[in-house]
Motif scaffolding. Structure first.
Motif, PDB file in Angstrom:
ATOM      1  N   VAL A  37      -4.787 -16.476 -33.646  1.00 51.43           N
ATOM      2  CA  VAL A  37      -3.775 -17.290 -34.334  1.00 51.43           C
ATOM      3  C   VAL A  37      -2.597 -17.403 -33.380  1.00 51.43           C
ATOM      4  O   VAL A  37      -2.057 -16.383 -32.933  1.00 51.43           O
ATOM      5  CB  VAL A  37      -3.344 -16.639 -35.661  1.00 51.43           C
ATOM      6  CG1 VAL A  37      -2.301 -17.510 -36.364  1.00 51.43           C
ATOM      7  CG2 VAL A  37      -4.553 -16.438 -36.554  1.00 51.43           C
ATOM      8  N   SER A  38      -2.222 -18.642 -33.045  1.00 50.48           N
ATOM      9  CA  SER A  38      -1.245 -18.824 -31.978  1.00 50.48           C
ATOM     10  C   SER A  38      -0.122 -19.757 -32.385  1.00 50.48           C
ATOM     11  O   SER A  38      -0.335 -20.744 -33.098  1.00 50.48           O
ATOM     12  CB  SER A  38      -1.934 -19.428 -30.740  1.00 50.48           C
ATOM     13  OG  SER A  38      -2.965 -18.601 -30.298  1.00 50.48           O
ATOM     14  N   TYR A  39       1.048 -19.418 -31.889  1.00 46.60           N
ATOM     15  CA  TYR A  39       2.148 -20.375 -31.911  1.00 46.60           C
ATOM     16  C   TYR A  39       2.135 -21.087 -30.566  1.00 46.60           C
ATOM     17  O   TYR A  39       2.135 -20.432 -29.508  1.00 46.60           O
ATOM     18  CB  TYR A  39       3.493 -19.687 -32.133  1.00 46.60           C
ATOM     19  CG  TYR A  39       4.647 -20.632 -31.882  1.00 46.60           C
ATOM     20  CD1 TYR A  39       4.971 -21.617 -32.812  1.00 46.60           C
ATOM     21  CD2 TYR A  39       5.376 -20.574 -30.689  1.00 46.60           C
ATOM     22  CE1 TYR A  39       5.988 -22.521 -32.563  1.00 46.60           C
ATOM     23  CE2 TYR A  39       6.395 -21.463 -30.443  1.00 46.60           C
ATOM     24  CZ  TYR A  39       6.699 -22.441 -31.388  1.00 46.60           C
ATOM     25  OH  TYR A  39       7.691 -23.335 -31.131  1.00 46.60           O
ATOM     26  N   GLN A  69      -8.638 -20.095 -31.614  1.00 44.85           N
ATOM     27  CA  GLN A  69      -9.997 -19.674 -31.313  1.00 44.85           C
ATOM     28  C   GLN A  69     -10.614 -19.042 -32.546  1.00 44.85           C
ATOM     29  O   GLN A  69      -9.932 -18.313 -33.265  1.00 44.85           O
ATOM     30  CB  GLN A  69      -9.981 -18.646 -30.186  1.00 44.85           C
ATOM     31  CG  GLN A  69     -11.344 -18.255 -29.678  1.00 44.85           C
ATOM     32  CD  GLN A  69     -11.220 -17.284 -28.532  1.00 44.85           C
ATOM     33  OE1 GLN A  69     -10.822 -16.149 -28.700  1.00 44.85           O
ATOM     34  NE2 GLN A  69     -11.547 -17.741 -27.344  1.00 44.85           N
ATOM     35  N   ALA A  70     -11.886 -19.354 -32.810  1.00 42.27           N
ATOM     36  CA  ALA A  70     -12.607 -18.718 -33.920  1.00 42.27           C
ATOM     37  C   ALA A  70     -14.089 -18.761 -33.589  1.00 42.27           C
ATOM     38  O   ALA A  70     -14.636 -19.834 -33.323  1.00 42.27           O
ATOM     39  CB  ALA A  70     -12.337 -19.450 -35.234  1.00 42.27           C
ATOM     40  N   PHE A  71     -14.713 -17.585 -33.564  1.00 41.80           N
ATOM     41  CA  PHE A  71     -16.142 -17.561 -33.205  1.00 41.80           C
ATOM     42  C   PHE A  71     -16.848 -16.395 -33.883  1.00 41.80           C
ATOM     43  O   PHE A  71     -16.213 -15.424 -34.311  1.00 41.80           O
ATOM     44  CB  PHE A  71     -16.315 -17.440 -31.680  1.00 41.80           C
ATOM     45  CG  PHE A  71     -15.902 -16.093 -31.146  1.00 41.80           C
ATOM     46  CD1 PHE A  71     -14.604 -15.872 -30.731  1.00 41.80           C
ATOM     47  CD2 PHE A  71     -16.810 -15.036 -31.086  1.00 41.80           C
ATOM     48  CE1 PHE A  71     -14.204 -14.629 -30.255  1.00 41.80           C
ATOM     49  CE2 PHE A  71     -16.426 -13.785 -30.604  1.00 41.80           C
ATOM     50  CZ  PHE A  71     -15.125 -13.588 -30.198  1.00 41.80           C
ATOM     51  N   VAL A  72     -18.151 -16.529 -33.982  1.00 39.18           N
ATOM     52  CA  VAL A  72     -19.019 -15.423 -34.389  1.00 39.18           C
ATOM     53  C   VAL A  72     -20.102 -15.309 -33.331  1.00 39.18           C
ATOM     54  O   VAL A  72     -20.713 -16.310 -32.937  1.00 39.18           O
ATOM     55  CB  VAL A  72     -19.645 -15.658 -35.780  1.00 39.18           C
ATOM     56  CG1 VAL A  72     -20.643 -14.546 -36.105  1.00 39.18           C
ATOM     57  CG2 VAL A  72     -18.568 -15.724 -36.852  1.00 39.18           C
ATOM     58  N   GLN A 412       2.141 -19.993 -25.207  1.00 42.19           N
ATOM     59  CA  GLN A 412       1.299 -19.616 -26.344  1.00 42.19           C
ATOM     60  C   GLN A 412       1.577 -18.163 -26.698  1.00 42.19           C
ATOM     61  O   GLN A 412       1.515 -17.282 -25.835  1.00 42.19           O
ATOM     62  CB  GLN A 412      -0.169 -19.803 -25.926  1.00 42.19           C
ATOM     63  CG  GLN A 412      -1.162 -19.602 -27.028  1.00 42.19           C
ATOM     64  CD  GLN A 412      -2.567 -20.042 -26.619  1.00 42.19           C
ATOM     65  OE1 GLN A 412      -2.739 -20.772 -25.643  1.00 42.19           O
ATOM     66  NE2 GLN A 412      -3.550 -19.599 -27.354  1.00 42.19           N
ATOM     67  N   LEU A 413       1.910 -17.933 -27.972  1.00 36.56           N
ATOM     68  CA  LEU A 413       2.072 -16.565 -28.477  1.00 36.56           C
ATOM     69  C   LEU A 413       0.957 -16.338 -29.476  1.00 36.56           C
ATOM     70  O   LEU A 413       0.778 -17.131 -30.399  1.00 36.56           O
ATOM     71  CB  LEU A 413       3.435 -16.394 -29.153  1.00 36.56           C
ATOM     72  CG  LEU A 413       4.643 -16.721 -28.277  1.00 36.56           C
ATOM     73  CD1 LEU A 413       5.933 -16.673 -29.092  1.00 36.56           C
ATOM     74  CD2 LEU A 413       4.727 -15.758 -27.100  1.00 36.56           C
ATOM     75  N   THR A 414       0.209 -15.277 -29.294  1.00 35.29           N
ATOM     76  CA  THR A 414      -1.058 -15.148 -30.022  1.00 35.29           C
ATOM     77  C   THR A 414      -1.204 -13.783 -30.672  1.00 35.29           C
ATOM     78  O   THR A 414      -0.827 -12.766 -30.088  1.00 35.29           O
ATOM     79  CB  THR A 414      -2.233 -15.364 -29.047  1.00 35.29           C
ATOM     80  OG1 THR A 414      -2.183 -16.692 -28.565  1.00 35.29           O
ATOM     81  CG2 THR A 414      -3.578 -15.128 -29.697  1.00 35.29           C
TER      82      THR A 414
END
Lengths: 421, 234
Positions: A37-39, A69-72, A412-414
């Protein structure tokens, strides 16, 4: 975004409810999942993912909280020596469906009967190239955005076929050296190279899924009346167009976890005159060299260099209608101490043009500076910050009445979450 | 005078008796330590004069006639943090070796070292029988899931074995008087085999010393899997 959030929430609830690492012996599966989750604060041209020319995923319209980003990533042990591996990535950017496979293959790892170890992969997977993308889901533990080379691999390169590798067990060489060789035969990578010519290099972490349609900028040559007007306004990188298989061969030397050198020759053997359903075949060849060295003081040095050519269309005036050379290299210094990881990377990239097709103007050159920092809050949560500055000179940008030289920036701050073992 | 002389004689007699009793008590003890066994100190030194740790040291009788006691307990080769622990295990022929798995991931241990080949199917925890190695020799171990894992078991026809400590020193207790061959082995040593054995006659003395000075450069110590360089995924 809302649909993506719902999907991700459901996935992670499932992970939370599941005993992450049961005591069952043997455990025949391994599930890993991740979400960033990023700003984002970005300035630059409207992103290529929005159908324009920006080199980043984000632009001025995107200063917002994002799921970057989102992954499995799932491994299933089918038998003692047969493993199935699949990775699903989720993006809500309108390029293809929300979720899609980036990799899906079966690997056979017979128990060695000699000092040679054989491994056979069949399915869809990444060629054995990147030094950065070593974490679950082919992600980088060093930076949020990949180098230009690995960004292009994520966009357009995938092996759909079979790869055989043989490695020599290390005790052959006193326990310190490991050698391996790989060879692969693949199909369905014919449009590969088109993005390097028509879009150029980029820097981001978006991995193309099977079925994705990667948008092209409104290039004059693909508009009605242009020389390539038959081209769809998007690229489908994983298409078989000419019914010709490609191949790559590579080798690797590892010395005692201190030095790694990797080299590869790739040729998709595409017929540059083939065309099908709005997609051209691009004959793409490249050489790739990678090296990683452990330095004193917990520093690691990573280097990759790719140089190649991509051609498309019949030969006119002594060259294919599109005949380009591409070249990129990067150097990264990274240091991990306790819970801190700091990485510096410098990329340079270039596309040069050999053809004389005036309305297809593809040369570019540029560089990227990246600084990234991660703090390991727990084994499931990392805090990260990344600053990236990409400077490009691209002749084709004059088509749109915009500056041919542009510096694009992204901060990017994550918060990075990782689940599973 | 007479009384005193008698007294002295008596005292002398008593002293003699005490002395005899003392000798009777202590001589067999002295005999036991000096006649039946001797401590042999073995040192391994590399070509730069540095002591070499973790080198297997074992003794066999020169005539090959070794009375091997039946192994009394199992040896253990564990897997911790995706490494074999210890990196080198020395066992007597016929010793059952357990392969527990202290990791949360499964391992699939194998060796193709003839004639001690074996495969332990994918497993977690301790739910399989130990492996017994009936032939002497080097058994190199691998894990078919984690290719970087590397370990060794040295199987010896001897009950007198150990490994050098961080000071490159090992101590063996051997019977006397006997003719022995002292052997060393390590995956790091590249010297020819004939330089890794030394004949030794254990005599009626409490200690003797054997020094192996290696001529060839050692290969670097095995470095375990590190998160810094985790290349195995892709």
């Amino acid at each position: 975004m809302v649909r993506l959030l719902i999907l991700i929430s459901a996935t992670f609830l499932a992970f939370a409810a599941h005993p992450a690492d049961g005591s069952d012996a043997p455990n025949r599966y391994q599930l890993r999942a991740g979400i960033d989750v990023s700003y984002i604060n970005a300035s630059g041209y409207t992103s290529w993912t929005e159908g324009f020319v920006g080199k980043l995923l984000y632009d001025d319209n995107n200063e917002d909280l994002k799921i970057s980003q989102a992954f499995v990533d799932a491994n299933f042990q089918l038998t003692d020596t047969l493993k199935a591996h699949a990775v699903v990535d989720a993006y809500d950017d309108g390029i293809g469906s929300i979720v899609g496979f980036t990799q899906a293959y079966i690997e056979w790892r017979p128990v060695p009967r000699s000092k040679n170890r054989y491994r056979l992969k069949v399915g869809a997977f990444y060629p054995h190239m990147s030094l950065e993308n070593v974490s679950a889901g082919w992600n980088s533990p060093y930076t949020m955005s990949f180098s230009a080379i690995n960004t292009w691999i994520a966009e357009e390169l995938r092996t759909v076929g079979a790869e055989l590798s043989v490695s020599r067990r290390p005790e052959t060489f006193g326990g310190a050296h490991t050698f391996s060789l790989q060879g692969a035969v693949f199909v369905a990578n014919d449009p590969t190279g088109s993005l390097l010519a028509w879009k150029g290099w980029s820097a981001h972490n978006r991995q193309s899924r099977f079925g994705d349609q990667l948008p092209l900028a409104p290039l004059p040559q693909i508009q009605p009346g242009g020389v390539f007007e038959e081209q769809d306004p998007y690229i489908e990188p994983f298409r078989e167009i000419d019914s010709r298989a490609g191949y790559y061969v590579g080798g690797e030397w590892q010395f005692n976890q201190q030095l790694l050198i990797r080299a590869m020759h790739y040729d998709n053997r595409a017929d540059p005159t083939a065309f099908e359903d709005g997609q051209y075949a691009w004959a793409t060849k490249f050489e790739h060299i990678a090296a990683q060295v452990s330095l004193p003081g917990d520093w690691d040095l990573l280097f990759q260099w790719m140089t190649g050519t991509t051609v498309m269309g019949p030969v006119t005036n002594g060259a294919h209608m599109v005949d380009t050379e591409f070249d990129s290299k990067y150097l990264m210094l990274t240091r991990t101490i306790d819970r801190h990881r700091l990485s510096f990377r410098y990329d340079i990239f270039e596309v040069t043009q050999n053809d004389k097709t005036d309305e297809d103007n593809n040369p570019e050159e540029g560089n990227v500076w990246t600084v990234a920092y991660f703090y390991e809050l727990s084994n499931k949560v990392w805090l990260g910050a990344e600053s990236m500055i990409i400077k490009t000179h691209r002749c084709a940008w004059e088509y749109y009445g915009i500056d041919e030289t542009r510096t694009e920036k992204q901060l990017q701050l994550t918060v990075r979450f990782r689940f599973g073992s | 005078m007479t009384i005193s002389r008698l007294s002295i004689l008596r005292i002398g007699d008593q002293l003699c008796r005490i002395a005899a009793r003392m000798i009777g008590l202590f001589v067999p003890l002295l005999f036991a330590t000096s006649v039946f066994s001797s401590d042999v100190d073995v040192f391994v030194v590399d070509r730069d004069g540095q002591r070499v740790a973790d080198v297997a040291v074992y003794a066999v009788k020169l005539d090959g006639q070794m009375d091997l006691p039946a192994p009394t307990k199992n040896a253990v080769m564990d897997q911790i943090d995706r490494q074999f622990v210890p990196h080198l295990l020395v066992v007597q022929t016929g010793t059952p070796v357990e392969f527990p798995n202290s990791d949360t991931v499964a391992h699939h241990v194998y060796s193709f070292s003839h004639p001690n080949k074996f495969v332990l199917p994918m497993y977690k925890g301790e739910q399989h029988a130990p492996v017994t190695f009936d032939h002497s020799g080097v058994v190199s171990l691998g894990c078919n899931i984690h290719d970087h894992m590397l370990g060794y078991i040295l199987v010896v026809d001897s009950a007198a074995f150990t490994k050098t400590d961080e000071n490159g020193h090992a101590s063996l207790s051997l019977e006397v008087p006997e003719e022995y061959v002292i052997n060393i082995w390590s995956p790091r040593i590249r010297d020819r085999d004939e330089f890794l054995s030394k004949a030794l006659v254990t005599l009626d003395k409490p200690t003797s010393e054997v020094i192996f000075s290696l001529a060839k450069k050692l290969t670097p110590p095995h470095r375990g899997h590190s998160d810094r360089m985790s290349w195995s995924d892709y």
